[in-house]
Write a protein that holds these residues in place. Structure first.
Motif, short mmCIF file in Angstrom:
data_model
loop_
_atom_site.label_atom_id
_atom_site.label_comp_id
_atom_site.label_asym_id
_atom_site.label_seq_id
_atom_site.Cartn_x
_atom_site.Cartn_y
_atom_site.Cartn_z
N VAL A 1 -10.43 4.04 2.35
CA VAL A 1 -9.97 2.65 2.61
C VAL A 1 -10.85 1.90 1.82
O VAL A 1 -10.18 0.87 1.39
N THR A 2 -12.26 2.03 2.18
CA THR A 2 -13.19 0.99 1.34
C THR A 2 -12.79 1.16 -0.22
O THR A 2 -13.10 -0.08 -0.72
N GLU A 3 -12.49 2.12 -0.66
CA GLU A 3 -12.49 2.15 -2.08
C GLU A 3 -11.19 1.42 -2.52
O GLU A 3 -11.07 0.67 -3.67
N VAL A 4 -10.02 1.76 -2.19
CA VAL A 4 -8.85 1.31 -2.56
C VAL A 4 -7.93 0.46 -1.63
O VAL A 4 -6.72 0.06 -2.08
N ASP B 1 -18.71 16.51 -7.15
CA ASP B 1 -17.87 16.00 -6.02
C ASP B 1 -18.51 15.97 -4.63
O ASP B 1 -18.86 17.06 -4.44
N GLU B 2 -18.20 15.05 -3.87
CA GLU B 2 -18.79 15.00 -2.57
C GLU B 2 -17.61 14.66 -1.54
O GLU B 2 -16.84 13.83 -1.87
N PHE B 3 -17.42 15.18 -0.39
CA PHE B 3 -16.53 14.91 0.73
C PHE B 3 -16.91 13.47 1.01
O PHE B 3 -17.95 13.18 1.06
N ILE B 4 -15.68 12.71 1.25
CA ILE B 4 -15.74 11.56 1.72
C ILE B 4 -14.69 11.45 2.79
O ILE B 4 -13.82 12.13 3.01
N THR B 5 -14.73 10.38 3.88
CA THR B 5 -13.86 10.30 4.85
C THR B 5 -12.55 9.28 4.25
O THR B 5 -12.63 8.67 3.28
N PHE B 6 -11.44 9.37 5.30
CA PHE B 6 -10.47 8.36 5.00
C PHE B 6 -10.95 6.85 4.94
O PHE B 6 -10.39 6.43 4.23
N ASP B 7 -11.80 6.70 5.91
CA ASP B 7 -12.49 5.33 5.86
C ASP B 7 -12.95 4.97 4.57
O ASP B 7 -13.08 3.94 4.31
N ASP B 8 -13.69 6.03 3.98
CA ASP B 8 -14.11 5.77 2.44
C ASP B 8 -13.11 5.43 1.77
O ASP B 8 -13.32 4.51 0.98
N GLY C 1 -6.33 -0.14 2.85
CA GLY C 1 -5.65 0.47 3.85
C GLY C 1 -4.36 1.13 3.20
O GLY C 1 -4.17 1.99 3.62
N ASP C 2 -3.68 0.20 2.78
CA ASP C 2 -2.29 0.55 2.46
C ASP C 2 -2.07 1.63 1.36
O ASP C 2 -1.38 2.61 1.54
N VAL C 3 -3.05 1.52 0.31
CA VAL C 3 -3.15 2.46 -0.59
C VAL C 3 -3.72 3.89 -0.11
O VAL C 3 -3.19 4.89 -0.60
N ALA C 4 -4.58 3.76 0.69
CA ALA C 4 -5.17 4.91 1.32
C ALA C 4 -4.11 5.65 1.92
O ALA C 4 -4.23 6.90 1.94
N GLU C 5 -3.33 4.74 2.78
CA GLU C 5 -2.26 5.67 3.73
C GLU C 5 -1.33 6.19 2.56
O GLU C 5 -0.90 7.42 2.97
N GLN C 6 -0.99 5.60 1.76
CA GLN C 6 -0.06 6.18 0.62
C GLN C 6 -0.51 7.62 0.08
O GLN C 6 0.09 8.39 -0.05
N LEU C 7 -1.85 7.53 -0.21
CA LEU C 7 -2.47 8.66 -0.81
C LEU C 7 -2.71 9.90 -0.06
O LEU C 7 -2.14 10.76 -0.49
N ARG C 8 -2.70 9.68 1.34
CA ARG C 8 -2.83 10.84 2.38
C ARG C 8 -1.59 11.28 2.71
O ARG C 8 -1.10 12.45 2.25
N ASP C 9 -0.26 10.20 2.61
CA ASP C 9 0.79 10.76 2.87
C ASP C 9 1.36 11.55 1.48
O ASP C 9 2.07 12.48 1.71
#
Length: 282
Positions: A154-157, A145-152, A159-167
């Motif tokens: 967002v690219t994968e899933v 596994d390698e670290f990725i940023t929150f922007d990464d 913006g809305d889903v990324a925000e939900q995942l973080r929260d």
């Protein structure tokens, strides 16, 4: 049943009707390598602790668990009947303390997954606030596994889903950390996985807040910067032992002696009993 995946620790089967059977084995994986020696009851302990935590977090997010009793007899105690999900390609990690690969990333450039952290932190320091530090899922060609940023993310899933995942990741971590600390256990960090169900609902999957997916430390003896590390109730004990043998972290892994197996099992039992307040019945 149809076996659809064999992981380092868990095996996945498809049942008649479309449900999935997630079976936790007694295998131990460190540095992405499964060791040849099983730890008795490990699969049952992981399943029991995950089941308990799923019940503690249903008000935060739905999960994939259908039943731990409606499973084939051969897998009783170590299997979960689950609903199928479209899994998301991100490992969702929350860190409340700085250690492990997160510490290494911080020492290199002062941040983890793009999150800036205060200067001067040492191993096992508590962070001002828990942080979301996602990683890849072994699909980068490196085998790790390698670290990725929150922007990464967002690219994968999106913006809305990324925000939900973080929260959701941070909310689950905070819930777990608070309840565990009441029992004398620090949850330093944890890894979660999520998927989307047939109705499009973001759903917690796999395991949650176990000794395989989290770092558990004895709170009363927590000491940042201690050279020998923290007293742990997770597989860090096995990681440390494996490195002490001179193993180079490539397959095959070393066989564990009986005393290491027994000590590992006892750590998994101890943290299960301490967090849940239940007595382990093997």
């Amino acid at each position: 049943m149809k076996k659809v995946h064999a992981g380092k620790v868990r095996d996945l089967y498809e049942l008649d009707g479309g449900d999935l059977l997630l079976v936790a084995t007694d295998r131990v994986s460190v540095y992405d390598v499964s060791l040849p020696t099983p730890v008795p009851d490990k699969g049952k302990l992981l399943t029991a602790l995950s089941t308990w935590w799923f019940g503690q977090t249903t008000d935060i997010v739905p999960n994939h668990l259908i039943s731990v009793t409606d499973v084939p007899e051969d897998f009783a105690g170590r299997a979960m009947r689950c609903k199928p999900l479209k899994m998301l390609p991100v490992e969702c990690i929350a860190r409340g303390y700085l250690t492990g690969l997160g510490l290494r990333e911080y020492q290199r450039d002062g941040r983890v997954s793009g999150v800036e952290l205060p200067a001067g932190l040492v191993d096992a320091d508590r962070l001002p606030e828990p942080v979301f530090t996602p990683t890849t899922k072994l699909d980068t060609g490196t085998g790790h596994d390698e670290f990725i940023t929150f922007d990464d993310v967002v690219t994968e899933v999106g913006g809305d889903v990324a925000e939900q995942l973080r929260d959701l990741t941070l909310r689950i971590y905070r819930r777990g950390a608070e309840r565990a600390l009441d029992k004398g256990i620090i949850i330093a960090d944890t890894k979660l996985e999520f998927g989307i169900d047939a109705d499009g609902v973001l759903t917690l999957a796999d395991e949650v807040l176990t000794s395989d997916s989290s770092r558990f430390w004895r709170a009363e003896e927590w000491q940042p910067g201690r050279a020998e590390g923290q007293i742990s109730y997770d597989k860090q004990f096995v990681r440390d032992w494996s490195v002490s043998t001179g193993w180079d972290k490539t397959p095959p892994g070393p066989a564990m002696p009986d005393d290491v197996v027994a000590a590992t099992r006892q750590r998994y039992v101890d943290v299960y009993e301490r967090i849940t307040g239940l007595t382990w019945q093997s």
